[in-house]
Design a protein around this motif. Structure first.
Motif, PDB file in Angstrom:
ATOM      1  N   LYS A  29       0.826  -1.204   0.000  1.00 17.52           N
ATOM      2  CA  LYS A  29       0.000   0.000   0.000  1.00 17.52           C
ATOM      3  C   LYS A  29       0.866   1.261   0.000  1.00 17.52           C
ATOM      4  CE  LYS A  29      -3.952   2.080   2.326  1.00 17.52           C
ATOM      5  NZ  LYS A  29      -4.990   1.880   3.337  1.00 17.52           N
ATOM      6  N   GLU A  30       1.912   1.269   0.831  1.00 19.32           N
ATOM      7  CA  GLU A  30       2.805   2.427   0.888  1.00 19.32           C
ATOM      8  C   GLU A  30       3.573   2.606  -0.424  1.00 19.32           C
ATOM      9  OE1 GLU A  30       4.079   2.591   5.564  1.00 19.32           O
ATOM     10  OE2 GLU A  30       4.841   0.935   4.334  1.00 19.32           O
ATOM     11  N   ALA A  31       4.029   1.507  -1.012  1.00 16.92           N
ATOM     12  CA  ALA A  31       4.760   1.593  -2.282  1.00 16.92           C
ATOM     13  C   ALA A  31       3.862   2.140  -3.391  1.00 16.92           C
ATOM     14  CB  ALA A  31       5.304   0.222  -2.680  1.00 16.92           C
ATOM     15  N   LEU A  32       2.616   1.686  -3.418  1.00 15.03           N
ATOM     16  CA  LEU A  32       1.699   2.179  -4.445  1.00 15.03           C
ATOM     17  C   LEU A  32       1.392   3.662  -4.248  1.00 15.03           C
ATOM     18  CD1 LEU A  32      -0.660  -0.912  -4.738  1.00 15.03           C
ATOM     19  CD2 LEU A  32       1.132  -0.183  -6.347  1.00 15.03           C
ATOM     20  N   ALA A  33       1.402   4.123  -3.006  1.00 18.02           N
ATOM     21  CA  ALA A  33       1.199   5.549  -2.734  1.00 18.02           C
ATOM     22  C   ALA A  33       2.396   6.375  -3.215  1.00 18.02           C
ATOM     23  CB  ALA A  33       0.964   5.773  -1.245  1.00 18.02           C
ATOM     24  N   LYS A  34       3.585   5.760  -3.266  1.00 19.19           N
ATOM     25  CA  LYS A  34       4.806   6.435  -3.711  1.00 19.19           C
ATOM     26  C   LYS A  34       5.156   6.071  -5.155  1.00 19.19           C
ATOM     27  CE  LYS A  34       6.832   5.767   0.907  1.00 19.19           C
ATOM     28  NZ  LYS A  34       6.644   7.066   1.474  1.00 19.19           N
ATOM     29  N   PHE A  35       4.258   5.410  -5.857  1.00 21.21           N
ATOM     30  CA  PHE A  35       4.542   4.810  -7.159  1.00 21.21           C
ATOM     31  C   PHE A  35       5.176   5.780  -8.148  1.00 21.21           C
ATOM     32  CE2 PHE A  35       3.329   3.061 -11.331  1.00 21.21           C
ATOM     33  CZ  PHE A  35       3.855   1.799 -11.204  1.00 21.21           C
ATOM     34  N   ASP A  36       4.713   7.020  -8.181  1.00 23.09           N
ATOM     35  CA  ASP A  36       5.232   7.974  -9.161  1.00 23.09           C
ATOM     36  C   ASP A  36       6.671   8.383  -8.882  1.00 23.09           C
ATOM     37  OD1 ASP A  36       4.423   9.396  -6.873  1.00 23.09           O
ATOM     38  OD2 ASP A  36       4.023  11.205  -8.038  1.00 23.09           O
ATOM     39  N   ARG A  37       7.200   8.028  -7.719  1.00 20.09           N
ATOM     40  CA  ARG A  37       8.583   8.371  -7.363  1.00 20.09           C
ATOM     41  C   ARG A  37       9.547   7.201  -7.540  1.00 20.09           C
ATOM     42  NH1 ARG A  37       8.569   9.997  -1.603  1.00 20.09           N
ATOM     43  NH2 ARG A  37      10.750  10.427  -2.062  1.00 20.09           N
ATOM     44  N   ILE A  38       9.056   6.013  -7.867  1.00 21.52           N
ATOM     45  CA  ILE A  38       9.892   4.806  -7.976  1.00 21.52           C
ATOM     46  C   ILE A  38      10.449   4.691  -9.393  1.00 21.52           C
ATOM     47  CG2 ILE A  38       9.883   2.284  -7.791  1.00 21.52           C
ATOM     48  CD1 ILE A  38       7.619   2.602  -5.696  1.00 21.52           C
ATOM     49  N   ASN A  39      11.681   4.212  -9.499  1.00 20.93           N
ATOM     50  CA  ASN A  39      12.327   4.086 -10.797  1.00 20.93           C
ATOM     51  C   ASN A  39      11.558   3.133 -11.718  1.00 20.93           C
ATOM     52  OD1 ASN A  39      13.283   1.876  -9.097  1.00 20.93           O
ATOM     53  ND2 ASN A  39      14.694   1.405 -10.758  1.00 20.93           N
ATOM     54  N   VAL A  40      11.815   3.237 -13.009  1.00 23.54           N
ATOM     55  CA  VAL A  40      11.058   2.519 -14.032  1.00 23.54           C
ATOM     56  C   VAL A  40      11.076   1.008 -13.835  1.00 23.54           C
ATOM     57  CG1 VAL A  40      10.942   2.020 -16.506  1.00 23.54           C
ATOM     58  CG2 VAL A  40      11.321   4.341 -15.728  1.00 23.54           C
ATOM     59  N   CYS A  41      12.254   0.427 -13.621  1.00 24.35           N
ATOM     60  CA  CYS A  41      12.338  -1.027 -13.439  1.00 24.35           C
ATOM     61  C   CYS A  41      11.544  -1.440 -12.210  1.00 24.35           C
ATOM     62  CB  CYS A  41      13.792  -1.466 -13.311  1.00 24.35           C
ATOM     63  SG  CYS A  41      14.001  -3.247 -13.142  1.00 24.35           S
ATOM     64  N   GLY A  42      11.632  -0.642 -11.162  1.00 25.75           N
ATOM     65  CA  GLY A  42      10.887  -0.932  -9.940  1.00 25.75           C
ATOM     66  C   GLY A  42       9.389  -0.888 -10.165  1.00 25.75           C
ATOM     67  N   ARG A  43       8.927   0.118 -10.896  1.00 23.92           N
ATOM     68  CA  ARG A  43       7.497   0.212 -11.206  1.00 23.92           C
ATOM     69  C   ARG A  43       7.029  -1.022 -11.956  1.00 23.92           C
ATOM     70  NH1 ARG A  43       7.918   6.028 -13.842  1.00 23.92           N
ATOM     71  NH2 ARG A  43       8.647   7.115 -11.999  1.00 23.92           N
ATOM     72  N   ALA A  44       7.803  -1.381 -12.973  1.00 26.45           N
ATOM     73  CA  ALA A  44       7.431  -2.548 -13.784  1.00 26.45           C
ATOM     74  C   ALA A  44       7.415  -3.803 -12.928  1.00 26.45           C
ATOM     75  CB  ALA A  44       8.397  -2.708 -14.951  1.00 26.45           C
ATOM     76  N   ARG A  45       8.426  -3.980 -12.101  1.00 25.36           N
ATOM     77  CA  ARG A  45       8.515  -5.178 -11.262  1.00 25.36           C
ATOM     78  C   ARG A  45       7.365  -5.229 -10.256  1.00 25.36           C
ATOM     79  NH1 ARG A  45       7.620  -9.340  -9.005  1.00 25.36           N
ATOM     80  NH2 ARG A  45       8.657  -9.875  -7.091  1.00 25.36           N
ATOM     81  N   ILE A  46       7.081  -4.117  -9.612  1.00 28.43           N
ATOM     82  CA  ILE A  46       6.035  -4.107  -8.598  1.00 28.43           C
ATOM     83  C   ILE A  46       4.677  -4.425  -9.214  1.00 28.43           C
ATOM     84  CG2 ILE A  46       4.763  -2.641  -6.981  1.00 28.43           C
ATOM     85  CD1 ILE A  46       7.517  -1.190  -6.489  1.00 28.43           C
ATOM     86  N   ILE A  47       4.314  -3.719 -10.261  1.00 20.68           N
ATOM     87  CA  ILE A  47       2.981  -3.912 -10.851  1.00 20.68           C
ATOM     88  C   ILE A  47       2.858  -5.282 -11.498  1.00 20.68           C
ATOM     89  CG2 ILE A  47       1.368  -3.083 -12.619  1.00 20.68           C
ATOM     90  CD1 ILE A  47       1.612  -1.430  -9.957  1.00 20.68           C
ATOM     91  N   THR A  48       3.866  -5.682 -12.240  1.00 22.85           N
ATOM     92  CA  THR A  48       3.795  -6.989 -12.886  1.00 22.85           C
ATOM     93  C   THR A  48       3.815  -8.098 -11.845  1.00 22.85           C
ATOM     94  OG1 THR A  48       4.947  -6.045 -14.769  1.00 22.85           O
ATOM     95  CG2 THR A  48       4.775  -8.420 -14.714  1.00 22.85           C
ATOM     96  N   GLY A  49       4.625  -7.940 -10.799  1.00 29.14           N
ATOM     97  CA  GLY A  49       4.656  -8.922  -9.721  1.00 29.14           C
ATOM     98  C   GLY A  49       3.324  -9.021  -8.997  1.00 29.14           C
TER      99      GLY A  49
END
Length: 140
Positions: A94-114
């Motif tokens: 929940k906290e990561a998704l709230a900060k999603f726009d600040r996370i690097n591209v690979c991290g965004r892809a990994r989090i959402i796809t995961g």
């Protein structure tokens, strides 16, 4: 994704599918975090595509280091991020998704796809699933 055009939507989906294939091939050991390497590189315009799709508003700020998404449906996942001061920050889904726009591209892809992969396979804790579904409903 209708607001970004068919070609852009196809490229974005193709990349997310490529990351999904990579995630299914990653060997996971109990108690170990999945790391970014060798996460498939996104297309050069990935951040622009995500922004045009309404998924992010800006890039930068936090570097994704690893996570336990999909490891267990009985324990909430944690996500490790590093800020500009090189401090390790461990956050919930929940906290990561709230900060999603600040996370690097690979991290965004990994989090959402995961999260998508774990949700489809029943390996996501109910609290994480609820947070992800709420995020998807607003950012989809």
């Amino acid at each position: 994704m209708d607001n970004i055009g068919n070609d852009a939507a196809r490229r974005l989906k193709a990349y997310e599918n490529q990351v999904g294939v990579w995630l299914r091939s990653v060997k996971r050991e109990p108690g170990k975090f999945v790391t970014c390497e060798p996460c498939p590189l996104p297309p050069d315009d990935y951040v622009e595509l995500l922004t045009r799709a309404g998924r992010v508003t800006s890039a930068g700020g936090l570097q994704w280091m690893g996570d336990s998404v999909g490891r267990s449906a009985t324990e909430p996942a944690t996500i490790d991020l590093v800020n500009a001061a090189l401090e390790l920050i461990t956050v919930s889904v929940k906290e990561a998704l709230a900060k999603f726009d600040r996370i690097n591209v690979c991290g965004r892809a990994r989090i959402i796809t995961g999260l998508r992969h774990a949700a489809e396979n029943g390996t996501l804790h109910p609290d994480d699933l609820e947070a992800f579904r709420d995020w998807e409903a607003n950012h989809g």
